[in-house]
Design an enzyme around this catalytic site. Structure first.
Site: not given
Ligand code: DGJ
Length: 744
Positions: A479, A549
């Site tokens: 990430d 997301d």
């Protein structure tokens, strides 16, 4: 695929069955661009394509006549300041303060295959017969700097890969302040410019505008390619759509600051450029050193945007993604993030894993919160060892338990960051990027590590490698949740601060490279607050990426459609999440959530322990269906057949077809329910005309037998033909059709 040099006219012709690219050494020895597009006949001389008419208010190369101006001629890698007033591909700030250069033709070489780009991601071929590379060397005699322009043509793809490399053989240390990867001067400007823009949670939405005189561009200044823009643009003819017409596209194999630009001059010549963003970039080219630009890819289609996209899909799937996972089916995963966020115990994770096994998932992924003092976003980043309070048996113990259940084990990292509340920061405060005497802007309460420094990369590498080694980790989610501010590295002198953004991303690439070499069995998935670094550069290291997301199925229809223009389905992490959806609070049917996520790397990101028996049974059914056809979903030929960005904004139609054309899956989605809806009939391209396809609506039953030819021309009736009114379905309903072909 061939590359020919016509010695008398000094012209290069690169061609394969699909495309031609023509370059000429101009009368002043600089390089001219003659043609890029559909395959044309080879000929000794195409010099009639050098259009160079006398124009008022223009400067000319020769002091004696008005016949040759760089302002008028189409070039390969133009410079500013010597009669061309358009934006250049390069700029070199020299020690005497001047920026004028004169790169003229020196020689060329043709290489079988495709050389690697050291330290940078790039497309590759495994067999030298699959590509040929032309390297043209230009030189600036005054500076003794060579410029190598490389062009690779692939055997079976309508794609040219390009890059540029500067080599300083001289004694001065000029600064490169612009060094793009590609410049293409096109003879007209009758194009629509398509960019893939958005923001966090709504990445890669298609925005189109017709080119007009002046500049049109997208860029990033964030240190990552970003959620907002993507290093990929298309130029298409106004009438071109998914199925017909001419288009070309450029993509940058790079994950840092980029610029993609089209400049239309007064004579309707279009200059298309892509490369590292020159804003805030400089590179000191010391004697004996070289600078390598990232790779740019240039693709062409004469038959619409689906074919253009498929060229990128094929190129990336076979010539960019590497390693064991390139061709292997990607595992169905269950991720705990939206199920628990930071609030988990080992017991809770194992309970989710038990359910994951029951429903047929193959990989359990532990997301953020397992390390250091990470119980919330304020602490722990940088301390890559398990937190015993969360995981009493550590990562090794947990992964053992997950493996014992017959699941693979995946783990989240955010290697490029640190919280101030971390041992990393307490022990190495100098490891952060920060400008002396200025505040450090925070993002998500975290700060960016100085990956321009090899010792910082080494430090993170050693911690990660230990966990990966001891923990039996099969998958890593990498990430990156904030962008770079106050970009400055304490390890470099003032004159090199313009290099830090680029050096940073080279550091990221170097860490990826080390880890994939040491742990070749690990499947990496890149992520940057969802799709904030979804680019071709990342795919060289991580075969798949978390697309966004935003896991809402309706938004995903738009995000995945936009992403599909430039990237294959196998690159898109696509998860089914709970309803009401976390991000947009929308309720969509589980059936539709599954159908959307099928068109990518399927995962589930919800608390499986809180689902009803019926829901679990439905998910089990979804996973077993997906596994049966995932080869087709992940690696088949993908078509946008109903495109909400180009046609009816209420409908989406996605089709994948297996390479042997015997299996196809068509999904028909709607956003809002329609009242008294029109009839619908969907033509399906890409099928074998002579096969008979048994069409089944998945979960409902057989629709009938139709030939591939009929499906291509008559189409599949997808409305409720009996009554002519909309079926009693809800908003966001979808239908999935399975087509299985056989000889009649
Ligand atoms: C952002 C990612 O996109 C999410 O999927 C999740 O991993 C969080 N970060 C964790 O902090």
């Amino acid at each position: 695929m061939t590359i020919i040099f016509h010695r008398s006219s000094r012209e290069f012709h690169l061609f394969n069955d699909h495309i031609s690219y023509l370059i000429k050494v101009l009368e002043n020895d600089q390089l001219g661009q003659l043609y890029f597009g559909a395959r044309v006949d080879d000929a000794d001389d195409h010099s009639y394509l050098v259009e160079n008419t006398y124009r008022p208010v223009t400067a000319y190369v020769s002091k004696d006549d008005y016949s040759f101006s760089l302002a008028n001629v189409r070039q390969e890698y133009p410079a500013y300041g010597t009669s061309d007033f358009r934006l250049p591909a390069l700029e070199l700030a020299q020690e005497d303060g001047s920026t004028v250069t004169n790169f003229t033709y020196k020689d060329y070489r043709i290489i079988k295959g495709k050389p690697k780009l050291p330290g940078l991601p790039a497309t590759y071929v495994e067999d030298d017969r699959d590509a040929e590379t032309l390297v043209i060397t230009l030189t600036d005699e005054k500076l003794a700097i060579d410029l190598e322009l490389s062009y690779t043509i692939f055997a079976n793809l309508a794609v040219i890969a390009r890059n540029a490399r500067f080599i300083n053989h001289g004694t001065t240390s000029p600064q490169l302040t612009r060094a793009l990867s590609l410049n293409l001067d096109l003879p007209d400007a009758d194009y629509d410019w398509l960019q893939f823009s958005g923001a966090w949670g709504r990445e890669r939405q298609v925005k189109a505008t017709h080119l007009r005189q002046g500049e049109q561009s997208v860029s990033s200044t964030r240190g990552a390619s970003g959620h907002m823009e993507n290093p990929f643009v298309i130029l298409k003819r106004p009438h071109t759509d998914d199925f017909q017409g001419e288009a070309l596209a450029v993509s940058l194999v790079y994950s840092g600051n980029f610029l993609a630009l089209a400049e239309v001059d007064p004579y309707q010549v279009t200059r298309l450029q892509i490369g590292i963003n020159p804003f805030h970039f400089s590179w000191q080219l010391a004697p004996g050193e070289s600078f390598q630009t990232p790779e740019a890819l240039l693709a062409y289609s004469a038959t619409g945007l689906n074919v253009l996209s498929q060229s990128f899909h094929r190129l990336y799937s076979k010539h960019l993604v590497r390693g064991e996972w390139r061709d292997r089916p990607r595992p169905v995963l269950v991720n705990n993030w939206e199920a628990t966020y930071f609030n988990f115990t080992e017991e809770k994770l194992l309970a989710i894993a038990d359910r994951a096994k029951e429903i047929g998932a193959e990989l359990f992924v532990l997301d953020d919160g397992w390390f250091g003092k990470r119980t919330f976003e304020t602490a722990g980043l940088g301390d890559w060892w398990p937190n015993p309070a969360q995981l009493p048996h550590g990562i090794a113990g947990l992964s053992q338990q997950i493996h014992a259940r017959g699941l693979k084990f995946g783990l989240w990292f955010e290697p490029e960051m640190a919280n101030l509340d971390s041992d990393l920061y307490r022990n190495h405060p100098d490891f952060l990027l920060k400008t002396p005497g200025r505040r450090m802007s925070q993002g998500r309460r975290q700060y960016v590590l100085d990956f321009a420094r090899p010792e910082v990369v080494d430090y993170i590498h050693d911690l990660m490698a230990k966990v990966l080694r001891e923990g039996q980790v099969d998958y890593v989610k990498w990430d990156m949740n904030r962008n770079i501010t106050e970009c400055y590295s304490a390890a470099f002198p003032p004159a090199q601060q313009g290099e830090i953004f680029h050096r940073y991303i080279l550091g990221v690439y170097s860490l990826y490279e080390r880890l994939i070499q040491e742990f070749p069995h690990i499947l990496f998935e890149s992520c940057a607050s969802g799709g904030g670094r979804f680019d071709a550069g990342m795919l060289y290291y991580a075969p798949q990426a978390w697309t966004s997301d935003d896991s809402d199925a309706a938004m995903r229809l738009l995000i995945q459609t936009g992403t599909s223009y430039g990237y294959p389905l196998s690159s898109m992490g696509a998860h089914v999440s709970a309803v009401p959806n976390e991000q947009v609070h929308r309720v969509t049917p589980l059936n539709t959530r599954g159908n959307v996520a099928f068109f990518g790397d399927l995962g589930y990101e919800l608390d499986l322990t809180s689902l009803s028996k019926e829901e679990l049974a439905q998910i089990k059914e979804q996973i077993s269906f997906y596994k049966r056809y995932r080869e087709v979903f992940q690696h088949g030929t993908f078509y946008r057949v109903q495109n909400p960005f180009a046609g009816d904004p209420n409908w989406v139609g996605w089709l994948v077809v297996s390479p042997d054309q015997r299996t196809a899956l068509y999904a028909d989605f709607k956003f809002l329910n329609d009242m008294n809806a029109p009839y619908r009939r969907q033509v399906l391209p890409g099928l074998a005309p002579d096969l008979t396809y048994r069409v089944e609506e998945v979960g409902k039953g057989t629709v009938g037998d139709f030939s591939g030819r009929d499906l291509a021309h008559i189409g599949l009736v997808t409305s409720d033909a009996a009554s002519g009114v909309e079926e009693a379905t809800t908003d966001f309903a979808s239908r999935l059709y399975l087509l299985e072909g056989s000889r009649a």
